[in-house]
Design a protein around this motif. Sequence first.
Motif, PDB file in Angstrom:
ATOM      1  N   ALA A   1       0.836  -1.200   0.000  1.00  0.00           N
ATOM      2  CA  ALA A   1       0.000   0.000   0.000  1.00  0.00           C
ATOM      3  C   ALA A   1       0.873   1.252   0.000  1.00  0.00           C
ATOM      4  O   ALA A   1       0.471   2.300  -0.495  1.00  0.00           O
ATOM      5  N   ALA A   2       2.074   1.138   0.552  1.00  0.00           N
ATOM      6  CA  ALA A   2       3.067   2.219   0.538  1.00  0.00           C
ATOM      7  C   ALA A   2       4.445   1.577   0.602  1.00  0.00           C
ATOM      8  O   ALA A   2       4.606   0.470   1.106  1.00  0.00           O
ATOM      9  N   GLY A   3       5.440   2.268   0.082  1.00  0.00           N
ATOM     10  CA  GLY A   3       6.813   1.773   0.148  1.00  0.00           C
ATOM     11  C   GLY A   3       7.072   0.608  -0.791  1.00  0.00           C
ATOM     12  O   GLY A   3       6.361   0.408  -1.775  1.00  0.00           O
ATOM     13  N   ARG A   4       8.098  -0.180  -0.445  1.00  0.00           N
ATOM     14  CA  ARG A   4       8.554  -1.295  -1.284  1.00  0.00           C
ATOM     15  C   ARG A   4       8.658  -2.558  -0.446  1.00  0.00           C
ATOM     16  O   ARG A   4       9.129  -2.518   0.690  1.00  0.00           O
ATOM     17  N   ILE A   5       8.229  -3.661  -1.022  1.00  0.00           N
ATOM     18  CA  ILE A   5       8.338  -4.959  -0.364  1.00  0.00           C
ATOM     19  C   ILE A   5       8.960  -5.931  -1.352  1.00  0.00           C
ATOM     20  O   ILE A   5       8.489  -6.066  -2.489  1.00  0.00           O
ATOM     21  N   LEU A   6      10.033  -6.593  -0.944  1.00  0.00           N
ATOM     22  CA  LEU A   6      10.648  -7.646  -1.754  1.00  0.00           C
ATOM     23  C   LEU A   6      10.145  -8.980  -1.216  1.00  0.00           C
ATOM     24  O   LEU A   6      10.318  -9.281  -0.029  1.00  0.00           O
ATOM     25  N   VAL A   7       9.509  -9.745  -2.083  1.00  0.00           N
ATOM     26  CA  VAL A   7       8.938 -11.029  -1.686  1.00  0.00           C
ATOM     27  C   VAL A   7       9.649 -12.126  -2.464  1.00  0.00           C
ATOM     28  O   VAL A   7       9.696 -12.083  -3.696  1.00  0.00           O
ATOM     29  N   THR A   8      10.191 -13.084  -1.751  1.00  0.00           N
ATOM     30  CA  THR A   8      10.792 -14.257  -2.380  1.00  0.00           C
ATOM     31  C   THR A   8       9.869 -15.431  -2.108  1.00  0.00           C
ATOM     32  O   THR A   8       9.491 -15.675  -0.958  1.00  0.00           O
ATOM     33  N   THR A   9       9.483 -16.129  -3.182  1.00  0.00           N
ATOM     34  CA  THR A   9       8.642 -17.314  -3.026  1.00  0.00           C
ATOM     35  C   THR A   9       9.420 -18.531  -3.494  1.00  0.00           C
ATOM     36  O   THR A   9      10.285 -18.444  -4.366  1.00  0.00           O
ATOM     37  N   GLU A  10       9.097 -19.664  -2.887  1.00  0.00           N
ATOM     38  CA  GLU A  10       9.726 -20.930  -3.264  1.00  0.00           C
ATOM     39  C   GLU A  10       8.660 -22.004  -3.274  1.00  0.00           C
ATOM     40  O   GLU A  10       7.882 -22.126  -2.327  1.00  0.00           O
ATOM     41  N   LEU A  11       8.617 -22.758  -4.338  1.00  0.00           N
ATOM     42  CA  LEU A  11       7.737 -23.917  -4.413  1.00  0.00           C
ATOM     43  C   LEU A  11       8.529 -25.159  -4.024  1.00  0.00           C
ATOM     44  O   LEU A  11       9.761 -25.154  -4.056  1.00  0.00           O
ATOM     45  N   ALA A  12       7.840 -26.212  -3.675  1.00  0.00           N
ATOM     46  CA  ALA A  12       8.516 -27.426  -3.213  1.00  0.00           C
ATOM     47  C   ALA A  12       9.408 -28.041  -4.284  1.00  0.00           C
ATOM     48  O   ALA A  12      10.370 -28.727  -3.962  1.00  0.00           O
ATOM     49  N   ASN A  13       9.133 -27.746  -5.556  1.00  0.00           N
ATOM     50  CA  ASN A  13       9.979 -28.274  -6.632  1.00  0.00           C
ATOM     51  C   ASN A  13      11.276 -27.480  -6.778  1.00  0.00           C
ATOM     52  O   ASN A  13      12.071 -27.746  -7.664  1.00  0.00           O
ATOM     53  N   GLY A  14      11.482 -26.474  -5.915  1.00  0.00           N
ATOM     54  CA  GLY A  14      12.706 -25.692  -5.930  1.00  0.00           C
ATOM     55  C   GLY A  14      12.618 -24.405  -6.732  1.00  0.00           C
ATOM     56  O   GLY A  14      13.546 -23.603  -6.722  1.00  0.00           O
ATOM     57  N   GLU A  15      11.491 -24.175  -7.422  1.00  0.00           N
ATOM     58  CA  GLU A  15      11.342 -22.944  -8.204  1.00  0.00           C
ATOM     59  C   GLU A  15      11.263 -21.740  -7.267  1.00  0.00           C
ATOM     60  O   GLU A  15      10.427 -21.686  -6.373  1.00  0.00           O
ATOM     61  N   ILE A  16      12.172 -20.783  -7.486  1.00  0.00           N
ATOM     62  CA  ILE A  16      12.241 -19.578  -6.661  1.00  0.00           C
ATOM     63  C   ILE A  16      11.952 -18.374  -7.546  1.00  0.00           C
ATOM     64  O   ILE A  16      12.463 -18.279  -8.665  1.00  0.00           O
ATOM     65  N   GLN A  17      11.115 -17.468  -7.025  1.00  0.00           N
ATOM     66  CA  GLN A  17      10.808 -16.234  -7.739  1.00  0.00           C
ATOM     67  C   GLN A  17      10.979 -15.060  -6.776  1.00  0.00           C
ATOM     68  O   GLN A  17      10.700 -15.178  -5.576  1.00  0.00           O
ATOM     69  N   LEU A  18      11.416 -13.931  -7.326  1.00  0.00           N
ATOM     70  CA  LEU A  18      11.543 -12.699  -6.560  1.00  0.00           C
ATOM     71  C   LEU A  18      10.577 -11.678  -7.144  1.00  0.00           C
ATOM     72  O   LEU A  18      10.556 -11.464  -8.361  1.00  0.00           O
ATOM     73  N   PHE A  19       9.771 -11.090  -6.280  1.00  0.00           N
ATOM     74  CA  PHE A  19       8.801 -10.078  -6.694  1.00  0.00           C
ATOM     75  C   PHE A  19       9.105  -8.790  -5.957  1.00  0.00           C
ATOM     76  O   PHE A  19       9.387  -8.801  -4.756  1.00  0.00           O
ATOM     77  N   ARG A  20       9.016  -7.688  -6.669  1.00  0.00           N
ATOM     78  CA  ARG A  20       9.209  -6.363  -6.079  1.00  0.00           C
ATOM     79  C   ARG A  20       7.851  -5.661  -6.115  1.00  0.00           C
ATOM     80  O   ARG A  20       7.367  -5.314  -7.194  1.00  0.00           O
ATOM     81  N   LEU A  21       7.250  -5.498  -4.957  1.00  0.00           N
ATOM     82  CA  LEU A  21       5.958  -4.818  -4.858  1.00  0.00           C
ATOM     83  C   LEU A  21       6.204  -3.373  -4.456  1.00  0.00           C
ATOM     84  O   LEU A  21       6.821  -3.114  -3.422  1.00  0.00           O
ATOM     85  N   GLU A  22       5.744  -2.437  -5.269  1.00  0.00           N
ATOM     86  CA  GLU A  22       5.892  -1.022  -4.928  1.00  0.00           C
ATOM     87  C   GLU A  22       4.793  -0.168  -5.535  1.00  0.00           C
ATOM     88  O   GLU A  22       4.787   1.044  -5.357  1.00  0.00           O
ATOM     89  N   ASP A  23       3.857  -0.778  -6.229  1.00  0.00           N
ATOM     90  CA  ASP A  23       2.713  -0.068  -6.781  1.00  0.00           C
ATOM     91  C   ASP A  23       1.467  -0.536  -6.036  1.00  0.00           C
ATOM     92  O   ASP A  23       1.193  -1.752  -6.009  1.00  0.00           O
ATOM     93  N   PRO A  24       0.677   0.369  -5.460  1.00  0.00           N
ATOM     94  CA  PRO A  24      -0.479  -0.049  -4.666  1.00  0.00           C
ATOM     95  C   PRO A  24      -1.623  -0.640  -5.493  1.00  0.00           C
ATOM     96  O   PRO A  24      -2.608  -1.090  -4.924  1.00  0.00           O
TER      97      PRO A  24
END
Length: 138
Positions: free
Chosen positions: A65-88
């Motif tokens: 809703a404000a600022g920046r959040i870096l979110v790292t997700t991992e699935l059990a198969n090892g797939e890792i994704q990085l998301f940068r949230l900064e737009d509300p």
Amino acid sequence: MYMTAPQLIQLPKLGDPTIGYISVVEQQKVVPFEVKRIFWTYYTPESIVRGRHAHHATEQVLIAAAGRILVTTELANGEIQLFRLEDPYVGLYVPPCAWHTLQYSHSAVQLVLASHPFDEADYIRDHQEFKQRWKAPS
């Protein structure tokens, strides 16, 4: 039925620069589940990594809703994704099967829409247990 992988969701962005904007989430039109819990986090020190868990059943949409959040997700198969949230007007859908960690800018306000009320038994806080729970059958 939840989606199987984390993914960005565009929320409506109504308005213009001269008057400002509003984003609206109407029940199950943009968010793929019935919202049963709403919470927000704020004033989180930048050095702190939060999350570090997955859920057995809860689906979530995370919104900066404000600022920046870096979110790292991992699935059990090892797939890792990085998301940068900064737009509300952008949310991140996180399915139950995704381990996730979050790091915030000091001014970040995170809004979370969740499919279930809080239940400690729904949390998987041990990474090895997460890998076992969501491992594809052999």
